[in-house]
Design an enzyme around this catalytic site. Structure first.
Site, PDB file in Angstrom:
ATOM      1  N   MET A  37      -9.096   7.845   0.822  1.00 48.10           N
ATOM      2  CA  MET A  37      -9.836   8.241   2.035  1.00 48.10           C
ATOM      3  C   MET A  37     -10.415   9.631   1.865  1.00 48.10           C
ATOM      4  O   MET A  37      -9.753  10.525   1.334  1.00 48.10           O
ATOM      5  CB  MET A  37      -8.909   8.240   3.241  1.00 48.10           C
ATOM      6  CG  MET A  37      -8.188   6.925   3.440  1.00 48.10           C
ATOM      7  SD  MET A  37      -7.093   7.009   4.857  1.00 48.10           S
ATOM      8  CE  MET A  37      -6.340   5.388   4.754  1.00 48.10           C
ATOM      9  N   MET A  79     -12.186   4.040   0.523  1.00 46.52           N
ATOM     10  CA  MET A  79     -12.737   4.240   1.880  1.00 46.52           C
ATOM     11  C   MET A  79     -13.424   5.601   1.888  1.00 46.52           C
ATOM     12  O   MET A  79     -12.930   6.571   2.482  1.00 46.52           O
ATOM     13  CB  MET A  79     -11.605   4.155   2.910  1.00 46.52           C
ATOM     14  CG  MET A  79     -11.070   2.734   3.067  1.00 46.52           C
ATOM     15  SD  MET A  79      -9.495   2.661   3.935  1.00 46.52           S
ATOM     16  CE  MET A  79      -8.390   3.004   2.574  1.00 46.52           C
ATOM     17  N   HIS A  91      -1.389  -1.329  -4.090  1.00 50.51           N
ATOM     18  CA  HIS A  91      -2.654  -1.033  -3.398  1.00 50.51           C
ATOM     19  C   HIS A  91      -2.715   0.473  -3.126  1.00 50.51           C
ATOM     20  O   HIS A  91      -1.802   1.045  -2.533  1.00 50.51           O
ATOM     21  CB  HIS A  91      -2.669  -1.828  -2.092  1.00 50.51           C
ATOM     22  CG  HIS A  91      -3.910  -1.740  -1.278  1.00 50.51           C
ATOM     23  ND1 HIS A  91      -5.022  -2.540  -1.492  1.00 50.51           N
ATOM     24  CD2 HIS A  91      -4.227  -0.970  -0.211  1.00 50.51           C
ATOM     25  CE1 HIS A  91      -5.956  -2.264  -0.602  1.00 50.51           C
ATOM     26  NE2 HIS A  91      -5.507  -1.303   0.193  1.00 50.51           N
ATOM     27  N   HIS A 143      -8.581   0.882  -3.187  1.00 45.49           N
ATOM     28  CA  HIS A 143      -9.426   0.602  -2.018  1.00 45.49           C
ATOM     29  C   HIS A 143     -10.128   1.900  -1.640  1.00 45.49           C
ATOM     30  O   HIS A 143      -9.510   2.797  -1.079  1.00 45.49           O
ATOM     31  CB  HIS A 143      -8.524   0.090  -0.883  1.00 45.49           C
ATOM     32  CG  HIS A 143      -9.216  -0.191   0.405  1.00 45.49           C
ATOM     33  ND1 HIS A 143      -8.515  -0.465   1.578  1.00 45.49           N
ATOM     34  CD2 HIS A 143     -10.526  -0.265   0.734  1.00 45.49           C
ATOM     35  CE1 HIS A 143      -9.374  -0.684   2.542  1.00 45.49           C
ATOM     36  NE2 HIS A 143     -10.600  -0.555   2.078  1.00 45.49           N
ATOM     37  N   ASP A 202      -6.084  -6.739   4.861  1.00 44.13           N
ATOM     38  CA  ASP A 202      -5.501  -5.389   4.790  1.00 44.13           C
ATOM     39  C   ASP A 202      -5.451  -4.766   6.178  1.00 44.13           C
ATOM     40  O   ASP A 202      -6.486  -4.499   6.778  1.00 44.13           O
ATOM     41  CB  ASP A 202      -6.374  -4.542   3.844  1.00 44.13           C
ATOM     42  CG  ASP A 202      -5.824  -3.147   3.622  1.00 44.13           C
ATOM     43  OD1 ASP A 202      -4.697  -2.864   4.053  1.00 44.13           O
ATOM     44  OD2 ASP A 202      -6.547  -2.344   3.001  1.00 44.13           O
ATOM     45  N   ASP A 242      -4.839   3.390  -1.328  1.00 47.12           N
ATOM     46  CA  ASP A 242      -5.840   3.647  -0.283  1.00 47.12           C
ATOM     47  C   ASP A 242      -6.421   5.043  -0.438  1.00 47.12           C
ATOM     48  O   ASP A 242      -5.714   6.041  -0.263  1.00 47.12           O
ATOM     49  CB  ASP A 242      -5.194   3.511   1.101  1.00 47.12           C
ATOM     50  CG  ASP A 242      -5.004   2.062   1.497  1.00 47.12           C
ATOM     51  OD1 ASP A 242      -5.981   1.299   1.385  1.00 47.12           O
ATOM     52  OD2 ASP A 242      -3.893   1.692   1.919  1.00 47.12           O
ATOM     53  N   SER A 287       0.859  -1.189   0.000  1.00 44.54           N
ATOM     54  CA  SER A 287       0.000   0.000   0.000  1.00 44.54           C
ATOM     55  C   SER A 287       0.887   1.228   0.000  1.00 44.54           C
ATOM     56  O   SER A 287       1.700   1.416   0.915  1.00 44.54           O
ATOM     57  CB  SER A 287      -0.882   0.016   1.246  1.00 44.54           C
ATOM     58  OG  SER A 287      -1.336   1.342   1.481  1.00 44.54           O
ATOM     59  N   MET A 319     -10.730  -6.182   6.435  1.00 41.76           N
ATOM     60  CA  MET A 319      -9.825  -5.245   7.120  1.00 41.76           C
ATOM     61  C   MET A 319      -9.433  -5.777   8.485  1.00 41.76           C
ATOM     62  O   MET A 319     -10.282  -6.186   9.277  1.00 41.76           O
ATOM     63  CB  MET A 319     -10.482  -3.875   7.234  1.00 41.76           C
ATOM     64  CG  MET A 319     -10.612  -3.220   5.872  1.00 41.76           C
ATOM     65  SD  MET A 319     -10.341  -1.450   5.921  1.00 41.76           S
ATOM     66  CE  MET A 319      -8.638  -1.346   6.447  1.00 41.76           C
TER      67      MET A 319
HETATM   68  C1  DX5 Z   1      -5.893   1.371   6.213  1.00 35.87           C
HETATM   69  C2  DX5 Z   1      -5.554   0.963   4.803  1.00 35.87           C
HETATM   70  C3  DX5 Z   1      -4.477  -0.067   4.747  1.00 35.87           C
HETATM   71  C4  DX5 Z   1      -3.227   0.422   5.418  1.00 35.87           C
HETATM   72  C5  DX5 Z   1      -2.316  -0.702   5.722  1.00 35.87           C
HETATM   73  O1  DX5 Z   1      -6.961   2.248   6.221  1.00 35.87           O
HETATM   74  O2  DX5 Z   1      -6.665   0.439   4.124  1.00 35.87           O
HETATM   75  O3  DX5 Z   1      -4.212  -0.447   3.402  1.00 35.87           O
HETATM   76  O4  DX5 Z   1      -2.564   1.357   4.656  1.00 35.87           O
HETATM   77  O5  DX5 Z   1      -1.239  -0.181   6.436  1.00 35.87           O
HETATM   78  P1  DX5 Z   1      -0.375  -1.091   7.417  1.00 35.87           P
HETATM   79  O6  DX5 Z   1       0.097  -2.248   6.623  1.00 35.87           O
HETATM   80  O7  DX5 Z   1       0.704  -0.188   7.891  1.00 35.87           O
HETATM   81  O8  DX5 Z   1      -1.320  -1.507   8.517  1.00 35.87           O
HETATM   82 ZN    ZN Z   2      -6.307  -0.565   2.039  1.00 37.06          ZN
END
Ligand code: DX5
Ligand code: ZN
Length: 218
Positions: free
Chosen positions: A38, A70, A34, A68, A174, A36, A9, A139
């Site tokens: 947000m 969110m 990946h 992903h 994840d 992320d 990620s 998750m």
């Molecule tokens: C969290 C993300 C994950 C996160 C994982 O909201 O969806 O992908 O970045 O990070 P680590 O591996 O550091 O927990």
């Molecule tokens: Zn993620």
């Protein structure tokens, strides 16, 4: 032991040299990237939008990009991420009233479609999608930040989903995944492991990726 795909990620990458970071993890053996996303509403943080996805695509023209989402309104962003080079998009079951329609829309645009669940969401909330989703994202931290502690309560959910879907479909875990818990994740049936901090905080991306894939501790 079956080897999972490893998807770094970029949330923990050095954004000031993102292209170099993406190429370094791919050179180190990463199977996909990946991304992320947000929105500050579904999760208490802001991260990246379609322009970053497009930058990853430019830096790595052949990489598989897994987005992903969110965000509270995922349907509004599916097209722009696919136009920016996403190969796969996962949306959260907690955010969509008609998940099947949105997954079909993603697939109709030539991408694969995933459904994601937060730590407090039960596995059977996605049971109606067992014949439709290409990927189930479980998750193992509360979404919003990298670097959190792994929640082992995700593993029974991985097992439950894995036992009810086909070999062609994937379960992706994840959050908080690292070389010390990867073996347990793989044993539970994960097909794909996402990792941000364990990889990008390391001084040797290839070593951590190899450890994650083999389920070996440091
Ligand atoms: C969290 C993300 C994950 C996160 C994982 O909201 O969806 O992908 O970045 O990070 P680590 O591996 O550091 O927990
Ligand atoms: Zn993620």
């Amino acid at each position: 032991m079956k080897h999972p795909l490893i998807g770094p990620s970029i949330l923990s990458a050095d954004f000031a040299c993102l292209g170099r970071e993406v190429r370094a993890v791919l050179r180190g053996g990463a199977d996909y990237i990946h991304v992320d996303v947000m929105d500050g509403h579904f999760v208490p943080n802001l991260s990246m939008g379609p322009a970053i996805c497009a930058a990853v695509r430019r830096a790595a023209p052949r990489a598989w990009i897994d987005v992903h989402l969110m965000v509270t309104q995922p349907a509004e962003f599916v097209d722009s991420f696919i136009d920016s080079g996403a190969n796969h998009i996962s949306v959260h079951i907690e955010t969509v009233s008609k998940p099947a329609a949105l997954l079909r829309k993603i697939q109709s645009r030539g991408a694969t479609a995933g459904i994601a669940i937060k730590p407090e969401t039960p596995w059977n909330s996605v049971a109606s999608l067992f014949n439709l989703a290409d990927l189930f994202l479980v998750m193992s931290v509360h979404p919003g930040f990298s670097g959190q502690k792994f929640l082992a309560s995700a593993l029974p959910k991985v097992r439950a989903i894995r036992s009810r879907i086909s070999a062609a479909q994937r379960v992706e875990l994840d959050g908080g995944v690292n070389p010390s818990n990867a073996a347990a994740c793989i044993a539970a049936g994960c097909d794909a492991l996402v990792s941000a901090s364990a990889i990008f905080a390391s001084d040797n991306y290839a070593r951590v990726i190899t450890q994650l894939r083999g389920g070996r501790a440091r």
